[in-house]
Design an enzyme around this catalytic site. Structure first.
Site, PDB file in Angstrom:
ATOM      1  N   CYS A 139       0.811  -1.205   0.000  1.00 17.53           N
ATOM      2  CA  CYS A 139       0.000   0.000   0.000  1.00 17.53           C
ATOM      3  C   CYS A 139       0.856   1.272   0.000  1.00 17.53           C
ATOM      4  CB  CYS A 139      -0.977  -0.050   1.168  1.00 17.53           C
ATOM      5  SG  CYS A 139      -2.421   0.970   0.867  1.00 17.53           S
ATOM      6  N   HIS A 142      -3.546  -4.990   0.225  1.00 17.61           N
ATOM      7  CA  HIS A 142      -3.021  -5.566   1.474  1.00 17.61           C
ATOM      8  C   HIS A 142      -3.169  -7.086   1.408  1.00 17.61           C
ATOM      9  CE1 HIS A 142      -2.392  -1.894   3.793  1.00 17.61           C
ATOM     10  NE2 HIS A 142      -3.451  -1.418   3.178  1.00 17.61           N
ATOM     11  N   GLU A 153      -1.767  -9.254   2.909  1.00 15.04           N
ATOM     12  CA  GLU A 153      -1.642  -9.909   4.223  1.00 15.04           C
ATOM     13  C   GLU A 153      -3.005 -10.324   4.778  1.00 15.04           C
ATOM     14  OE1 GLU A 153      -0.874  -6.785   3.499  1.00 15.04           O
ATOM     15  OE2 GLU A 153      -1.422  -5.361   5.068  1.00 15.04           O
TER      16      GLU A 153
HETATM   17  N1  GLN Z   1      -1.780   6.716   3.095  1.00 15.17           N
HETATM   18  C1  GLN Z   1      -1.952   6.015   1.866  1.00 15.17           C
HETATM   19  C2  GLN Z   1      -3.327   6.250   1.276  1.00 15.17           C
HETATM   20  O1  GLN Z   1      -4.214   6.676   1.951  1.00 15.17           O
HETATM   21  C3  GLN Z   1      -1.703   4.529   2.065  1.00 15.17           C
HETATM   22  C4  GLN Z   1      -2.673   3.869   2.992  1.00 15.17           C
HETATM   23  C5  GLN Z   1      -2.230   2.515   3.461  1.00 15.17           C
HETATM   24  O2  GLN Z   1      -1.049   2.187   3.402  1.00 15.17           O
HETATM   25  N2  GLN Z   1      -3.146   1.707   3.960  1.00 15.17           N
HETATM   26  O3  GLN Z   1      -3.539   6.008   0.117  1.00 15.17           O
END
Ligand code: GLN
Length: 573
Positions: free
Chosen positions: A385, A548, A550
């Site tokens: 992410c 994600h 995970e």
């Molecule tokens: N801060 C970034 C966004 O809002 C990544 C978010 C995250 O890693 N879950 O896009």
């Protein structure tokens, strides 16, 4: 008819009710039954999306876009099933539904009261989630004696009255301390918890005794005599070296068979624990050992909550490690430290660098330095992410000569906004509706053939598996948008998301020209392409994803990108 297993906790919080619940569910699933699990959180928040991760642990994201309690993560990791958001019930949801219905006039002038309206709503919600399953196992959050969980206990007793005791089992998970100055295990707090539970009209069928060491017969007998629970139904669950051992330990105590016999049911299938057992042994006695640097923002998190805020990432590393017979030691690196110190010094002796998800400015430049270090020194790298977004920023700055490239989350006026909020989201953000702008839950990505990402998903069987999911999503009208324009079921993977920013489509071809491969994308119905995966073909393993993965990793089915990462860190490619 669905059988209900109600799990409540006594004596102290944090005794491991969640893992115990997941383990019981796993056992029943091994016996050939269909099982679902429900978590009740007695707090008033509507969901876990706004809870501080350092207090409550990480927010768990479901396929259908729920932001819920991390205990549901354990259910999925143990059961390999997808649990929908509605299986996390909070007091806030219950009260809100009742009040909303009252405002709509649905109670036709009735006085709306705590009893019966609140317990009725609880029962409805539980029965809805349980529909179609052989077993529904319900974990009641908090500790017996808390004001907050009384309505839920009351509702469970009501459910029992309606459907009959032969369909309901109560389990009390208790804790038996061994005070240091005595060196003896004490049963009194457990006796009192039994008494307290019985004040709600509920008498536990089983007591699961959490403790440092296994219970001896004397202790079991004591609980039998003072608590009136047959000692056979007093189950020992001592501390373990890995939580994945718990189903095996509970089987040693024949808990599953005893539950079935209590419900007058039979085994449908002989349980097969060989694979699970082998994996547990590999967790405990791995042949190889590696160190992975997890670069995050830790300054404002105390030592104790640190691990919990990244629990799914930790577990995914452990799963991938187990399947490759490798013990993964996580080295926590504070990103802020990397802003001041030489990465070569801080990151020496590690075999891989992982940048997990994150929000905000703190430590960002340190994370970017870690990524640059991994890229230039051919060290396996996995970005999740924010990790993908910052890898794109790093590449834009240092390879594509876009100096001061950034994400607009941090630098709104950057000359190269390579990570940005897309136009359609901007309008919602301007109105301050932050919840609405997040991309949450599973989204389909089409993978590019001949990439590392593609081969990993293919080799680990995920491409095949996702075919059914695509079909299911097509059938669910309100969730069909998750497929975007990808109406085929080949080369598609579904991974979960929780973020606001995206790779800016305007820069994709420029970055691609310099060698970064975008190995998968999601195409929205307005035809915007959202980049989901990146990789560097010449690098040993430089892979990141906007998703994600995970959240979909389990002991038996590790997440492909984690598997590839650990394999590269072991130098096996
Ligand atoms: N801060 C970034 C966004 O809002 C990544 C978010 C995250 O890693 N879950 O896009």
């Amino acid at each position: 008819m669905t059988k209900y297993i109600i799990v409540a906790g006594g004596v102290i919080s944090g005794v491991g009710k969640g893992v115990t619940t997941a383990s019981i569910a796993k056992i029943l699933k091994e016996y050939g039954y269909s099982v679902t699990a429900i978590k009740i959180d007695p707090y008033l928040n509507y969901d876990a999306g706004t809870l501080r991760p350092t207090e409550h642990g990480e927010v768990w994201v479901t396929d259908d876009g729920g932001e819920i309690d991390q205990d549901l993560g354990n259910y999925e990791r143990f059961l390999n099933i997808e649990i929908p958001r509605r299986n996390n019930i909070t007091s806030g949801q219950i009260y809100k539904t009742v009040i909303d219905r009252e405002r709509k006039g649905e109670f036709l002038g009735e006085t709306v009261q705590f009893i019966p309206h609140i317990p009725n709503e609880i029962k409805n919600r539980i029965q809805e989630s349980a529909k179609g399953y052989d077993f529904a196992i319900i974990e009641i959050g908090g500790t017996i004696g808390d004001f907050e969980n009384l309505p839920f206990l009351f509702a469970m007793k009501g459910l029992e009255r309606e459907i009959g005791k032969e369909h309901v089992i109560y389990i009390l998970v208790s804790y038996l301390p061994v005070p240091g100055h005595m060196g003896e295990m004490k049963t009194k707090p457990t006796q009192q918890a039994i008494k307290q539970l019985s004040e709600s009209g509920i008498f536990p069928d089983f007591i699961i005794c959490r403790s440092k060491i296994a219970l001896d017969d004397v202790r079991k007998k004591k609980i039998e005599v003072y608590g009136n629970i047959p000692s056979d139904y007093v189950i020992s669950e001592p501390d373990v070296d890995t939580i994945y051992r718990i189903p095996l330990d509970l089987e040693q105590e024949s808990l599953g068979y005893k539950i079935l016999s209590e419900l007058r049911m039979k085994l449908k299938k002989k349980p097969q624990y060989k694979v699970w057992n082998d994996l547990v042994n590999k967790i405990v006695n791995p042949k190889h050992k590696i160190k992975i640097a997890m670069v995050g923002k830790y300054l404002d998190i105390g030592n104790y909550s640190l691990k919990d805020s990244y629990i799914s990432v930790n577990e995914a590393l452990l799963h991938a490690g187990a399947s490759l017979d490798a013990g993964v030691e996580i080295v926590w690196i504070d990103a802020k430290e990397l802003e001041k110190k030489d990465p070569a010094e801080l990151l020496k002796d590690i075999q891989g660098i992982l940048i997990p998800g994150g929000f905000g400015e703190s430590g960002v430049e340190g994370k970017i330095r870690a990524i640059q270090y991994a890229r230039e020194n051919n060290i396996p790298f996995l970005g999740l992410c924010y990790g993908l977004q910052l890898a794109v920023v790093e590449y834009a700055r240092n390879v594509c000569q876009m100096s001061d490239a950034h994400t607009t989350e941090i630098a709104q006026k950057t000359p190269y906004p390579v990570i940005d909020v897309l136009e359609s989201q901007k309008e919602i953000l301007d109105k301050g509706d932050y919840g609405g702008t997040m991309r949450l839950g599973a989204y389909a990505a089409k993978l590019k053939k001949d990439t590392k990402v593609y081969s990993l998903y293919k080799d680990l069987g995920r491409l095949k598996e996702e075919k059914n999911k695509v079909q299911t999503l097509k059938g669910k009208k309100e969730q069909a948008f998750r497929l975007g324009t990808h109406d085929t079921d080949t080369d598609i993977v579904l991974e979960r998301h929780r973020h606001r920013y995206e790779v800016n489509p305007q820069f994709v071809s420029q970055i691609e020209e310099k060698g970064m491969v975008f190995s998968g994308y999601h195409q929205r119905s307005d035809n915007t392409k959202l980049m989901e995966f990146i990789e560097l073909p010449e690098h040993k393993y430089f892979v990141a994803t906007q998703a994600h993965p995970e959240f979909k990793s389990s002991l038996e089915f590790p997440a492909p990108l984690f598997y590839g990462f650990i394999r590269a860190a072991l130098d096996k490619n």
